[in-house]
Scaffold this active site. Structure first.
Site, PDB file in Angstrom:
ATOM      1  N   ILE A 126       0.833  -1.205   0.000  1.00 26.53           N
ATOM      2  CA  ILE A 126       0.000   0.000   0.000  1.00 26.53           C
ATOM      3  C   ILE A 126       0.866   1.253   0.000  1.00 26.53           C
ATOM      4  O   ILE A 126       0.571   2.237  -0.684  1.00 26.53           O
ATOM      5  CB  ILE A 126      -0.946  -0.002   1.215  1.00 26.53           C
ATOM      6  CG1 ILE A 126      -1.970  -1.131   1.102  1.00 26.53           C
ATOM      7  CG2 ILE A 126      -1.657   1.343   1.351  1.00 26.53           C
ATOM      8  CD1 ILE A 126      -2.791  -1.348   2.369  1.00 26.53           C
ATOM      9  N   VAL A 180      10.190   3.211  12.550  1.00 24.63           N
ATOM     10  CA  VAL A 180       9.157   3.923  13.301  1.00 24.63           C
ATOM     11  C   VAL A 180       9.088   3.467  14.752  1.00 24.63           C
ATOM     12  O   VAL A 180       8.384   4.072  15.563  1.00 24.63           O
ATOM     13  CB  VAL A 180       7.770   3.801  12.633  1.00 24.63           C
ATOM     14  CG1 VAL A 180       7.784   4.428  11.247  1.00 24.63           C
ATOM     15  CG2 VAL A 180       7.285   2.362  12.594  1.00 24.63           C
ATOM     16  N   SER A 235      -7.684  -0.099   9.433  1.00 23.38           N
ATOM     17  CA  SER A 235      -8.106  -1.415   8.937  1.00 23.38           C
ATOM     18  C   SER A 235      -9.563  -1.661   9.267  1.00 23.38           C
ATOM     19  O   SER A 235     -10.101  -1.134  10.253  1.00 23.38           O
ATOM     20  CB  SER A 235      -7.250  -2.514   9.575  1.00 23.38           C
ATOM     21  OG  SER A 235      -7.756  -3.802   9.266  1.00 23.38           O
ATOM     22  N   TYR A 291      -3.836  -7.692  16.278  1.00 22.41           N
ATOM     23  CA  TYR A 291      -3.864  -6.759  15.156  1.00 22.41           C
ATOM     24  C   TYR A 291      -5.068  -5.819  15.264  1.00 22.41           C
ATOM     25  O   TYR A 291      -4.944  -4.605  15.068  1.00 22.41           O
ATOM     26  CB  TYR A 291      -3.910  -7.534  13.841  1.00 22.41           C
ATOM     27  CG  TYR A 291      -3.855  -6.665  12.616  1.00 22.41           C
ATOM     28  CD1 TYR A 291      -2.688  -6.019  12.241  1.00 22.41           C
ATOM     29  CD2 TYR A 291      -4.988  -6.490  11.831  1.00 22.41           C
ATOM     30  CE1 TYR A 291      -2.634  -5.219  11.115  1.00 22.41           C
ATOM     31  CE2 TYR A 291      -4.951  -5.689  10.693  1.00 22.41           C
ATOM     32  CZ  TYR A 291      -3.772  -5.061  10.335  1.00 22.41           C
ATOM     33  OH  TYR A 291      -3.726  -4.268   9.225  1.00 22.41           O
ATOM     34  N   VAL A 340      -6.177  -6.787   1.817  1.00 25.25           N
ATOM     35  CA  VAL A 340      -5.523  -6.232   0.631  1.00 25.25           C
ATOM     36  C   VAL A 340      -4.502  -7.229   0.091  1.00 25.25           C
ATOM     37  O   VAL A 340      -3.810  -7.911   0.854  1.00 25.25           O
ATOM     38  CB  VAL A 340      -4.837  -4.891   0.962  1.00 25.25           C
ATOM     39  CG1 VAL A 340      -4.230  -4.262  -0.290  1.00 25.25           C
ATOM     40  CG2 VAL A 340      -5.834  -3.936   1.611  1.00 25.25           C
TER      41      VAL A 340
END
Length: 254
Positions: free
Chosen positions: A21, A57, A135, A148, A181
């Site tokens: 993505i 990150v 999501s 998640y 995805v």
């Protein structure tokens, strides 16, 4: 409708932008006229005109250094796409504490760290926008995705809070909620499945339009939310899920 040059003159950072993505988003933003910097653990060789910067990150110092370098190279910053993240599979009893800390650290605190570093630059923009990759797992109960889902639920709530905090500064904050995805992570998940073909068929069937979402479709939603034509849109989650969140179709009859 968006224009091919809608983002001309704007400067964007996309985290996790070397694949999936993130890469699709970075390429589309550039195609629409933006100058784009990709922040990634391993940016590698990116297609022109994308600029690559190494960043983790999960480390505040790494993020701050990369954001400053990217903003300097771009000549400022107008758009931040917080896309970097990691996946996790399992029920609430399957993942150890260490994995919970790691996923929450990357998926939630990663957004915090990057946005925090970018805010001084965004405040100087006339078209400042932050778009977070969330999501469908944030709003729908999916089996085997406890960790998640918890991380993405936090991203959704964080998006709303950030939108409220920064609207007075002219900074819009939104998120996209993709369904499943067709990305490298999903491909690896399928590879580990005992029956990859059956698992893919199940993932396709879970979404009302009958297939996986493409990275380009998610990128298009992000590009819209990031652009000036979405200037009155903030504090929202845009579903890109083939109808999974909102549709309740009747089962097909023989």
């Amino acid at each position: 409708m968006t224009e091919p040059t809608e983002l001309a003159g704007l400067r964007a950072i996309v985290t996790g932008g070397a694949s999936g993505i993130g890469l699709a988003t970075a390429e589309l933003l550039a195609e629409r006229g933006a100058r784009v910097a990709v922040l990634d653990l391993a940016p590698g060789v990116l297609p022109a005109p994308l600029l690559g910067f190494t960043a983790d990150v999960g480390e505040d110092a790494s993020v701050r250094t990369a954001v400053e370098a990217a903003a300097e190279a771009l000549g400022g910053l107008d758009i931040l796409v917080n896309n970097a993240g990691v996946g996790a599979v399992g029920t609430v009893e399957d993942n150890p504490d260490e994995q919970w800390r790691q996923v929450l650290d990357i998926n939630v605190l990663g957004v915090v760290r990057t946005t925090r570093a970018a805010l001084p630059h965004l405040r100087r923009s006339a078209h400042a926008a932050v778009v977070n990759t969330c999501s469908i797992a944030a709003t729908a109960g999916l089996p085997g995705r406890a960790l998640y889902s918890a991380s993405k639920g936090a991203v959704y709530a964080l998006t709303l809070a950030m939108a409220a905090d920064h609207i007075g500064e002219g900074i819009r904050v939104t998120c996209v909620n993709p369904g499943t995805v067709d990305t490298p992570w999903v491909a690896r998940l399928l590879d580990r499945s005992p029956d990859a073909e059956a698992e893919r068929a199940a993932l396709n069937a879970r979404q009302p339009h009958g297939r996986l979402v493409s990275a380009q479709e998610v990128a298009a939603a992000i590009a819209y939310l990031a652009g000036p034509l979405a200037g009155s849109t903030t504090g929202v989650a845009l579903a890109v899920d083939g109808g999974m969140a909102g549709l309740r179709l009747r089962p097909a009859t023989g």
